[in-house]
Enzyme design. Sequence first.
Site, PDB file in Angstrom:
ATOM      1  N   VAL A  97      17.034 -13.125   4.672  1.00  0.00           N
ATOM      2  CA  VAL A  97      17.370 -12.131   5.697  1.00  0.00           C
ATOM      3  C   VAL A  97      18.656 -11.425   5.283  1.00  0.00           C
ATOM      4  CG1 VAL A  97      17.791 -11.758   8.156  1.00  0.00           C
ATOM      5  CG2 VAL A  97      16.256 -13.581   7.434  1.00  0.00           C
ATOM      6  N   ASP A 119       8.185 -22.827  18.257  1.00  0.00           N
ATOM      7  CA  ASP A 119       9.261 -23.253  17.347  1.00  0.00           C
ATOM      8  C   ASP A 119      10.634 -22.988  17.982  1.00  0.00           C
ATOM      9  OD1 ASP A 119      10.151 -24.456  15.033  1.00  0.00           O
ATOM     10  OD2 ASP A 119      10.031 -22.650  13.798  1.00  0.00           O
TER      11      ASP A 119
HETATM   12  P1  ATP Z   1      12.027 -20.913   9.225  1.00  0.00           P
HETATM   13  O1  ATP Z   1      12.400 -21.701   8.034  1.00  0.00           O
HETATM   14  O2  ATP Z   1      12.861 -21.270  10.431  1.00  0.00           O
HETATM   15  O3  ATP Z   1      10.590 -20.827   9.544  1.00  0.00           O
HETATM   16  P2  ATP Z   1      12.141 -18.118   8.341  1.00  0.00           P
HETATM   17  O4  ATP Z   1      11.969 -18.212   6.856  1.00  0.00           O
HETATM   18  O5  ATP Z   1      11.011 -17.552   9.107  1.00  0.00           O
HETATM   19  O6  ATP Z   1      12.549 -19.466   8.939  1.00  0.00           O
HETATM   20  P3  ATP Z   1      14.245 -17.074   9.991  1.00  0.00           P
HETATM   21  O7  ATP Z   1      14.477 -18.370  10.671  1.00  0.00           O
HETATM   22  O8  ATP Z   1      13.618 -16.020  10.822  1.00  0.00           O
HETATM   23  O9  ATP Z   1      13.456 -17.278   8.634  1.00  0.00           O
HETATM   24  O10 ATP Z   1      15.631 -16.517   9.414  1.00  0.00           O
HETATM   25  C1  ATP Z   1      16.432 -17.281   8.528  1.00  0.00           C
HETATM   26  C2  ATP Z   1      17.906 -17.156   8.899  1.00  0.00           C
HETATM   27  O11 ATP Z   1      18.302 -15.765   8.810  1.00  0.00           O
HETATM   28  C3  ATP Z   1      18.213 -17.560  10.330  1.00  0.00           C
HETATM   29  O12 ATP Z   1      18.464 -18.934  10.450  1.00  0.00           O
HETATM   30  C4  ATP Z   1      19.483 -16.724  10.621  1.00  0.00           C
HETATM   31  O13 ATP Z   1      20.629 -17.361  10.102  1.00  0.00           O
HETATM   32  C5  ATP Z   1      19.229 -15.430   9.835  1.00  0.00           C
HETATM   33  N1  ATP Z   1      18.612 -14.383  10.701  1.00  0.00           N
HETATM   34  C6  ATP Z   1      17.283 -14.197  10.904  1.00  0.00           C
HETATM   35  N2  ATP Z   1      17.061 -13.167  11.730  1.00  0.00           N
HETATM   36  C7  ATP Z   1      18.278 -12.665  12.070  1.00  0.00           C
HETATM   37  C8  ATP Z   1      18.720 -11.589  12.926  1.00  0.00           C
HETATM   38  N3  ATP Z   1      17.847 -10.832  13.571  1.00  0.00           N
HETATM   39  N4  ATP Z   1      20.045 -11.366  13.035  1.00  0.00           N
HETATM   40  C9  ATP Z   1      20.932 -12.154  12.370  1.00  0.00           C
HETATM   41  N5  ATP Z   1      20.582 -13.194  11.567  1.00  0.00           N
HETATM   42  C10 ATP Z   1      19.276 -13.452  11.412  1.00  0.00           C
END
Ligand code: ATP
Length: 388
Positions: A145, A252
């Site tokens: 991200v 989740d």
């Molecule tokens: P998971 O392993 O939980 O399934 P994922 O790969 O889908 O995760 P996210 O959890 O959506 O990814 O995002 C990873 C990290 O990025 C989050 O823990 C957060 O620190 C950061 N992040 C995600 N979305 C945002 C946002 N909209 N604003 C700020 N930080 C964000």
Amino acid sequence: MENIPCPKSPEKLNTVKSKKLRQDGFLVNPLDPTSYDYQDTVDLAKDSFSTDEVQLTKTIGYTTQKTHNYVPQSAVALRCRVMPPPCIKNPYQKDASEMDIDRFGNQWAKCAGLFPVITGGDGLSRYYTDFHEIEQIGAGNFSHVFKVLKRIDGCFYAVKHSKRQLHHDAERRKALLEVQALAALGSHENIVGYYSSWFENEQLYIQMELCDHSLSDKKASQFFAEGEVLKALHQIAQALQFIHEKGIAHLDVKPDNIYVKNGVYKLGDFGRATLLNKSLPIEEGDARYMPQEILNEDYDHLDKVDIFSLGATMYELIKGSPLSESGPQFLNLRDGKLPLLPGHSLQFQNLLKVMVDPDPVQRPSAKELVENPIFDKIQKHRKTYMKP
Ligand code: ATP
Ligand code: MG
């Protein structure tokens, strides 16, 4: 280039077949309760990628154009030559005017430069054409991200993209469920805002509202007083009420997926969202926050799974340390046994206890939770605070 014949746009086709494609094909959002026929779409996932790839290619742009001829060659050639626009300073953007002048100046100078500063830009990348990447702000199991600046509107966003390329139809469809859930839900103050999504280099990109941090970040791990936990609980319960009323379960809910922006709590990461009526695949979230019934593959009360997870999350915030993944503490929580929380009101402790009740039917619904009198205090406080 003038000699290149203009290919027929699949968008303009209006035959019965193309209409059927639009209705039954990939573009019907299975998470949108208003889309009839979503069962057909789910069944499609088992088929080959043949017919509906036409729609995918047309819709998600630049990734598949090389193998499928739906983007005019002339447009590709033109795009290759077009430089991405410079970033535009947005005069309405409060954050921007409050930024440190030097940093701000440098930043604008940097991105006001054209193509050379756009690392990775090849003129075909929507990401690099539309956004200036500022820094990586997070990484999950599946995604990276980034904080980005959108060139055209001068505002900051978070863009999340899959870590690896999604080569197979089934993986792309699975990844798309996240944006389909966000799009079907629409906006709510307590849900991380969704703006757009696209495929590029066989990775899914999602443009979202930029939040300050999540509840699992170090910044957030200060001591949570009961008043603050109640505020977070009430706001995320409102997000759950909103999504449950639309027939969607999050599956989740955990500190990592609760974000804070300007003191407002927001539910994010809909990567495991599913339909309450069990017509979509169910992938349980982080086991630490899952109730026993889902570990037993009983999916009859998916809305109550979110209530359990929210109760466990709030308990973790009070406790100030992560929940165990196994052992007696893990088992006690699944039995609805919460240790006494010294210094916290009995009313609050009883509420947490009923949220993690082993029987999902005994847990309050999100609506009941939102209407619980325990929140009257913060409501009153909010009203007084909001008086002119
Ligand atoms: P998971 O392993 O939980 O399934 P994922 O790969 O889908 O995760 P996210 O959890 O959506 O990814 O995002 C990873 C990290 O990025 C989050 O823990 C957060 O620190 C950061 N992040 C995600 N979305 C945002 C946002 N909209 N604003 C700020 N930080 C964000
Ligand atoms: Mg996450």
